[in-house]
Design an enzyme around this catalytic site. Structure first.
Site, PDB file in Angstrom:
ATOM      1  N   ASP A   1     -19.676  -5.650  32.318  1.00 51.70           N
ATOM      2  CA  ASP A   1     -20.344  -5.097  31.136  1.00 51.70           C
ATOM      3  C   ASP A   1     -19.563  -3.966  30.441  1.00 51.70           C
TER       4      ASP A   1
ATOM      5  N   CYS B   1     -37.046 -14.705  17.130  1.00 56.73           N
ATOM      6  CA  CYS B   1     -36.530 -13.334  17.021  1.00 56.73           C
ATOM      7  C   CYS B   1     -37.404 -12.526  16.047  1.00 56.73           C
TER       8      CYS B   1
ATOM      9  N   CYS C   1     -31.250  -5.885  16.088  1.00 62.57           N
ATOM     10  CA  CYS C   1     -31.733  -6.401  17.373  1.00 62.57           C
ATOM     11  C   CYS C   1     -32.571  -5.344  18.093  1.00 62.57           C
TER      12      CYS C   1
ATOM     13  N   CYS D   1     -35.049  -6.464  25.000  1.00 57.59           N
ATOM     14  CA  CYS D   1     -35.916  -7.480  24.394  1.00 57.59           C
ATOM     15  C   CYS D   1     -35.523  -8.830  24.988  1.00 57.59           C
TER      16      CYS D   1
ATOM     17  N   CYS E   1     -36.560 -19.963  24.818  1.00 58.57           N
ATOM     18  CA  CYS E   1     -35.562 -21.023  24.985  1.00 58.57           C
ATOM     19  C   CYS E   1     -36.041 -22.100  25.972  1.00 58.57           C
TER      20      CYS E   1
HETATM   21  C1  B12 Z   1     -22.705  -4.860  22.979  1.00 55.49           C
HETATM   22  C2  B12 Z   1     -23.608  -5.674  23.856  1.00 55.49           C
HETATM   23  C3  B12 Z   1     -24.917  -5.874  23.423  1.00 55.49           C
HETATM   24  C4  B12 Z   1     -25.366  -5.526  22.011  1.00 55.49           C
HETATM   25  C5  B12 Z   1     -24.828  -6.650  21.048  1.00 55.49           C
HETATM   26  C6  B12 Z   1     -25.149  -8.061  21.565  1.00 55.49           C
HETATM   27  C7  B12 Z   1     -24.275  -9.180  21.030  1.00 55.49           C
HETATM   28  N1  B12 Z   1     -24.844 -10.379  21.013  1.00 55.49           N
HETATM   29  O1  B12 Z   1     -23.132  -8.980  20.658  1.00 55.49           O
HETATM   30  C8  B12 Z   1     -26.905  -5.476  22.181  1.00 55.49           C
HETATM   31  C9  B12 Z   1     -27.317  -4.055  22.516  1.00 55.49           C
HETATM   32  C10 B12 Z   1     -27.712  -5.952  20.971  1.00 55.49           C
HETATM   33  C11 B12 Z   1     -27.083  -6.353  23.411  1.00 55.49           C
HETATM   34  C12 B12 Z   1     -28.259  -6.999  23.708  1.00 55.49           C
HETATM   35  C13 B12 Z   1     -28.432  -7.824  24.818  1.00 55.49           C
HETATM   36  N2  B12 Z   1     -27.561  -7.971  25.836  1.00 55.49           N
HETATM   37 CO1  B12 Z   1     -25.753  -7.258  25.844  1.00 55.49          CO
HETATM   38  N3  B12 Z   1     -23.931  -6.801  25.920  1.00 55.49           N
HETATM   39  C14 B12 Z   1     -23.149  -6.217  25.072  1.00 55.49           C
HETATM   40  C15 B12 Z   1     -21.708  -6.171  25.614  1.00 55.49           C
HETATM   41  C16 B12 Z   1     -21.411  -4.756  26.145  1.00 55.49           C
HETATM   42  C17 B12 Z   1     -20.629  -6.571  24.586  1.00 55.49           C
HETATM   43  C18 B12 Z   1     -21.016  -7.814  23.764  1.00 55.49           C
HETATM   44  C19 B12 Z   1     -20.034  -8.137  22.671  1.00 55.49           C
HETATM   45  O2  B12 Z   1     -18.863  -7.889  22.797  1.00 55.49           O
HETATM   46  N4  B12 Z   1     -20.527  -8.709  21.581  1.00 55.49           N
HETATM   47  C20 B12 Z   1     -19.707  -9.148  20.513  1.00 55.49           C
HETATM   48  C21 B12 Z   1     -19.987 -10.644  20.241  1.00 55.49           C
HETATM   49  C22 B12 Z   1     -19.195 -11.070  19.003  1.00 55.49           C
HETATM   50  O3  B12 Z   1     -19.553 -11.384  21.340  1.00 55.49           O
HETATM   51  P1  B12 Z   1     -20.405 -12.016  22.542  1.00 55.49           P
HETATM   52  O4  B12 Z   1     -21.787 -12.395  22.204  1.00 55.49           O
HETATM   53  O5  B12 Z   1     -20.236 -11.121  23.737  1.00 55.49           O
HETATM   54  O6  B12 Z   1     -19.516 -13.314  22.823  1.00 55.49           O
HETATM   55  C23 B12 Z   1     -19.776 -14.569  22.217  1.00 55.49           C
HETATM   56  C24 B12 Z   1     -19.490 -14.656  20.738  1.00 55.49           C
HETATM   57  O7  B12 Z   1     -18.347 -13.899  20.438  1.00 55.49           O
HETATM   58  C25 B12 Z   1     -19.259 -16.162  20.590  1.00 55.49           C
HETATM   59  N5  B12 Z   1     -18.267 -16.522  19.584  1.00 55.49           N
HETATM   60  C26 B12 Z   1     -16.952 -16.249  19.599  1.00 55.49           C
HETATM   61  N6  B12 Z   1     -16.381 -16.779  18.513  1.00 55.49           N
HETATM   62  C27 B12 Z   1     -17.347 -17.428  17.826  1.00 55.49           C
HETATM   63  C28 B12 Z   1     -17.289 -18.148  16.657  1.00 55.49           C
HETATM   64  C29 B12 Z   1     -18.476 -18.734  16.170  1.00 55.49           C
HETATM   65  C30 B12 Z   1     -18.429 -19.503  14.911  1.00 55.49           C
HETATM   66  C31 B12 Z   1     -19.706 -18.594  16.875  1.00 55.49           C
HETATM   67  C32 B12 Z   1     -20.977 -19.226  16.381  1.00 55.49           C
HETATM   68  C33 B12 Z   1     -19.742 -17.823  18.062  1.00 55.49           C
HETATM   69  C34 B12 Z   1     -18.555 -17.266  18.515  1.00 55.49           C
HETATM   70  O8  B12 Z   1     -18.786 -16.626  21.842  1.00 55.49           O
HETATM   71  C35 B12 Z   1     -18.795 -15.586  22.786  1.00 55.49           C
HETATM   72  C36 B12 Z   1     -19.254 -16.120  24.119  1.00 55.49           C
HETATM   73  O9  B12 Z   1     -20.591 -16.583  24.088  1.00 55.49           O
HETATM   74  C37 B12 Z   1     -21.780  -7.256  26.750  1.00 55.49           C
HETATM   75  C38 B12 Z   1     -20.884  -6.971  27.965  1.00 55.49           C
HETATM   76  C39 B12 Z   1     -19.444  -7.274  27.690  1.00 55.49           C
HETATM   77  N7  B12 Z   1     -18.560  -6.398  28.067  1.00 55.49           N
HETATM   78  O10 B12 Z   1     -19.132  -8.315  27.149  1.00 55.49           O
HETATM   79  C40 B12 Z   1     -23.298  -7.273  27.127  1.00 55.49           C
HETATM   80  C41 B12 Z   1     -23.931  -8.621  27.463  1.00 55.49           C
HETATM   81  C42 B12 Z   1     -23.473  -9.616  26.435  1.00 55.49           C
HETATM   82  N8  B12 Z   1     -25.344  -8.369  27.292  1.00 55.49           N
HETATM   83  C43 B12 Z   1     -26.112  -9.031  28.098  1.00 55.49           C
HETATM   84  C44 B12 Z   1     -27.529  -9.055  28.035  1.00 55.49           C
HETATM   85  C45 B12 Z   1     -28.260  -9.581  29.259  1.00 55.49           C
HETATM   86  C46 B12 Z   1     -28.185  -8.617  26.876  1.00 55.49           C
HETATM   87  C47 B12 Z   1     -29.682  -8.780  26.541  1.00 55.49           C
HETATM   88  C48 B12 Z   1     -30.329 -10.089  27.003  1.00 55.49           C
HETATM   89  C49 B12 Z   1     -30.422  -7.571  27.170  1.00 55.49           C
HETATM   90  C50 B12 Z   1     -31.896  -7.492  26.840  1.00 55.49           C
HETATM   91  N9  B12 Z   1     -32.750  -8.213  27.545  1.00 55.49           N
HETATM   92  O11 B12 Z   1     -32.283  -6.739  25.987  1.00 55.49           O
HETATM   93  C51 B12 Z   1     -29.667  -8.658  24.996  1.00 55.49           C
HETATM   94  C52 B12 Z   1     -29.457 -10.026  24.318  1.00 55.49           C
HETATM   95  C53 B12 Z   1     -29.257  -9.920  22.826  1.00 55.49           C
HETATM   96  C54 B12 Z   1     -28.525 -11.160  22.271  1.00 55.49           C
HETATM   97  N10 B12 Z   1     -29.284 -12.123  21.760  1.00 55.49           N
HETATM   98  O12 B12 Z   1     -27.289 -11.225  22.326  1.00 55.49           O
HETATM   99  C55 B12 Z   1     -25.288  -9.856  29.094  1.00 55.49           C
HETATM  100  C56 B12 Z   1     -25.326 -11.348  28.689  1.00 55.49           C
HETATM  101  C57 B12 Z   1     -25.643 -12.305  29.826  1.00 55.49           C
HETATM  102  C58 B12 Z   1     -25.682 -13.733  29.329  1.00 55.49           C
HETATM  103  N11 B12 Z   1     -26.282 -14.596  30.134  1.00 55.49           N
HETATM  104  O13 B12 Z   1     -25.199 -14.073  28.266  1.00 55.49           O
HETATM  105  C59 B12 Z   1     -23.859  -9.169  28.943  1.00 55.49           C
HETATM  106  C60 B12 Z   1     -22.696 -10.108  29.142  1.00 55.49           C
HETATM  107  C61 B12 Z   1     -23.825  -8.049  30.006  1.00 55.49           C
HETATM  108  C62 B12 Z   1     -23.521  -8.590  31.393  1.00 55.49           C
HETATM  109  N12 B12 Z   1     -22.364  -8.259  31.944  1.00 55.49           N
HETATM  110  O14 B12 Z   1     -24.284  -9.330  31.989  1.00 55.49           O
HETATM  111  N13 B12 Z   1     -25.934  -6.432  24.138  1.00 55.49           N
HETATM  112  S1  SF4 Z   2     -31.644 -24.277  23.497  1.00 53.15           S
HETATM  113 FE1  SF4 Z   2     -32.154 -22.088  23.651  1.00 53.15          FE
HETATM  114  S2  SF4 Z   2     -30.352 -21.024  22.845  1.00 53.15           S
HETATM  115 FE2  SF4 Z   2     -30.160 -23.162  22.230  1.00 53.15          FE
HETATM  116  S3  SF4 Z   2     -31.108 -23.184  20.183  1.00 53.15           S
HETATM  117 FE3  SF4 Z   2     -32.754 -23.700  21.635  1.00 53.15          FE
HETATM  118  S4  SF4 Z   2     -33.722 -21.733  22.074  1.00 53.15           S
HETATM  119 FE4  SF4 Z   2     -31.750 -21.281  21.138  1.00 53.15          FE
HETATM  120  S1  SF4 Z   3     -32.974  -9.654  21.910  1.00 55.53           S
HETATM  121 FE1  SF4 Z   3     -32.404  -9.190  19.791  1.00 55.53          FE
HETATM  122  S2  SF4 Z   3     -31.737 -11.177  19.025  1.00 55.53           S
HETATM  123 FE2  SF4 Z   3     -32.974 -11.611  20.843  1.00 55.53          FE
HETATM  124  S3  SF4 Z   3     -35.086 -11.889  20.074  1.00 55.53           S
HETATM  125 FE3  SF4 Z   3     -34.873  -9.734  20.651  1.00 55.53          FE
HETATM  126  S4  SF4 Z   3     -34.355  -8.788  18.687  1.00 55.53           S
HETATM  127 FE4  SF4 Z   3     -33.892 -10.948  18.441  1.00 55.53          FE
END
Ligand code: B12
Ligand code: SF4
Ligand code: SF4
Length: 379
Positions: A134, A198, A214, A240, A247
């Site tokens: 993380d 959401c 979020c 949240c 899902c």
């Molecule tokens: C910052 C952060 C947050 C932020 C931003 C979340 C986000 N979605 O970016 C906030 C505070 C909102 C958050 C919330 C949550 N988080 Co958080 N968070 C992080 C953190 C520290 C970095 C995430 C990041 O870099 N985001 C940037 C985006 C761009 O990247 P990403 O979602 O990580 O990666 C995906 C996208 O980039 C996508 N992607 C890449 N290129 C492209 C191109 C296209 C076209 C598309 C469609 C997608 C795509 O593919 C990647 C892999 O899935 C990570 C830990 C880490 N070091 O990675 C934990 C992490 C992602 N969080 C986690 C969790 C559990 C949560 C929550 C469920 C917690 C909660 N219950 O409240 C929520 C879920 C919200 C959500 N729907 O994403 C877990 C996810 C576990 C899992 N099974 O996926 C992580 C990995 C922590 C961990 N080590 O377990 N989080």
């Molecule tokens: S399978 Fe889960 S993650 Fe995929 S679109 Fe449906 S609710 Fe969203």
């Molecule tokens: S965790 Fe964030 S993205 Fe997921 S339902 Fe809650 S507000 Fe929406």
């Protein structure tokens, strides 16, 4: 060294130490992710909690010079509480999201990764490893996706076929050229349930989040929560789960594989009123072991007031008045004013009118004025 044999031994050992899923990928740069991160930053969709150095985030060789592979791990966490809280009528409780149940997952996963590292070094003393969970530079989800742990859902989460999306992720970069596993096929198909569920429209499109909208992010901030979101937060005091509970891949998922992840209901579904007057020491004793305490007492207290307003809990009015009168933090006084405006008793109105005379902070005065208007409108 027989790398394939070592891989099999590592997989076997990971099962023995309670790693629920393990996957391997190479250490080449995450090119698509980099573009994605740049785009997210340009759009202002990032939370600010991410590692700012995009090169380090996407190029494992910058984190470990000899990087040849990354081992990704996932641990499943529980979804339903086994013990229910003993609630009395009228008692109002907040809710910590499931990713904050039990002992802080950073500690749990880091311990597993340390054991794994020790095992690898015993087998291959030249091994060099660098683990993170993380808070490290890498994007845990992107690593897990490429290592075949799960697919990247439209709710942004990594969804495993075995444990749904209720898994914590971590990884270890190594200098061992393990054979990579294959990414899994995306099973989201036509489904859009997470986007519809959401509450704030934070999932702007499939797989893309505006973190600033979020609720998970908002509950972790320290400033005022913008008014448009306050009603939507409900009784969530940390995180949240709505886009995961909606899902279908998470239906009937509820794994209790790690005793340290079992939630204490009094801790993760706590009474709201006592939170308002907690000292730092009391806060640490009650919530310090949870992942959800990482931002300290302030956000949880602010969120508790928002939750009390959500319940329109008249029995909380006197506690909220104390916050409005005595708390030295404007965010607390302002949020208390807002909550009093929502609950709206005569006592609340009188207290707001008194505070209007003495309050010095501009931000708080705005909240007080709006709260009084709100009560007058309802009357
Ligand atoms: C910052 C952060 C947050 C932020 C931003 C979340 C986000 N979605 O970016 C906030 C505070 C909102 C958050 C919330 C949550 N988080 Co958080 N968070 C992080 C953190 C520290 C970095 C995430 C990041 O870099 N985001 C940037 C985006 C761009 O990247 P990403 O979602 O990580 O990666 C995906 C996208 O980039 C996508 N992607 C890449 N290129 C492209 C191109 C296209 C076209 C598309 C469609 C997608 C795509 O593919 C990647 C892999 O899935 C990570 C830990 C880490 N070091 O990675 C934990 C992490 C992602 N969080 C986690 C969790 C559990 C949560 C929550 C469920 C917690 C909660 N219950 O409240 C929520 C879920 C919200 C959500 N729907 O994403 C877990 C996810 C576990 C899992 N099974 O996926 C992580 C990995 C922590 C961990 N080590 O377990 N989080
Ligand atoms: S399978 Fe889960 S993650 Fe995929 S679109 Fe449906 S609710 Fe969203
Ligand atoms: S965790 Fe964030 S993205 Fe997921 S339902 Fe809650 S507000 Fe929406």
């Amino acid at each position: 060294m027989d790398v394939q044999a070592l891989k099999l031994e590592v997989i076997q050992y990971s099962k023995e130490i309670g790693i629920d899923k393990i996957g391997f990928t190479n250490a080449s740069p995450f090119g698509e992710l980099k573009n994605r991160l740049i785009r997210q930053r340009e759009l202002g969709y990032q939370s600010g909690f991410e590692e700012p150095d995009l090169e380090k985030r996407t190029n494992p060789a910058l984190l470990l010079q000899e990087a040849a592979s990354i081992i990704s791990i996932a641990l499943a966490y529980p979804v339903k509480m086994r013990n229910r809280v003993q609630s009395k009528a009228g008692e109002r409780r907040g809710f910590f999201s499931r990713a904050s149940w039990g002992l802080d997952y950073h500690l749990v996963l880091k311990e597993r990764l340390q054991l794994l590292e020790k095992f690898i070094i015993e087998k291959y003393p030249e091994a060099i490893c660098r683990a993170m969970v993380d808070t490290g530079e890498l994007a845990d989800r992107a690593v897990a996706e490429r290592a075949g742990i799960g697919w990247s859902g439209k709710n942004c989460s990594i969804i495993t076929p075995e444990f749904g999306s209720y898994v914590y992720l971590g990884e270890m970069i190594t200098n061992i050229p393990f054979e990579p596993d294959k990414p899994l096929e995306d099973r989201c198909g036509e489904c859009r349930k997470c986007l519809d569920a959401c509450p704030t429209g934070a999932l702007v499109q499939a797989g893309q989040i505006n973190a600033n909208r979020c609720i998970s992010f908002l509950t972790q901030t320290k400033d005022f929560i913008p008014e448009e979101y306050r009603d939507k937060i409900g009784n969530r005091i940390y995180g949240c789960d709505s886009c995961q509970t909606a899902c279908p891949e998470n239906k009937r998922i509820d794994f209790h594989l790690h005793s340290e992840m079992e939630p204490d209901p009094e801790q993760v579904k706590p009474l709201l009123k006592p939170i308002l007057t907690m000292s730092n020491r009391e806060f640490k004793a009650k919530f310090g072991s949870l992942a959800g305490s990482w931002r300290g007492k302030k956000p949880i207290q602010r969120n508790a007031m928002i939750a009390l307003a959500h319940f329109k809990d008249e029995s909380a009015v006197s506690d909220l008045i104390q916050v409005l009168k005595k708390d030295d933090r404007p965010v607390m006084r302002g949020t208390a004013a807002w909550a009093l405006g929502k609950i709206g008793s005569v006592e609340a109105r009188l207290a707001l009118e008194k505070a209007q005379q003495v309050e010095q902070s501009e931000e708080v005065i705005i909240e007080i004025n709006k709260a009084i208007e709100n009560i007058v409108r309802v009357d």
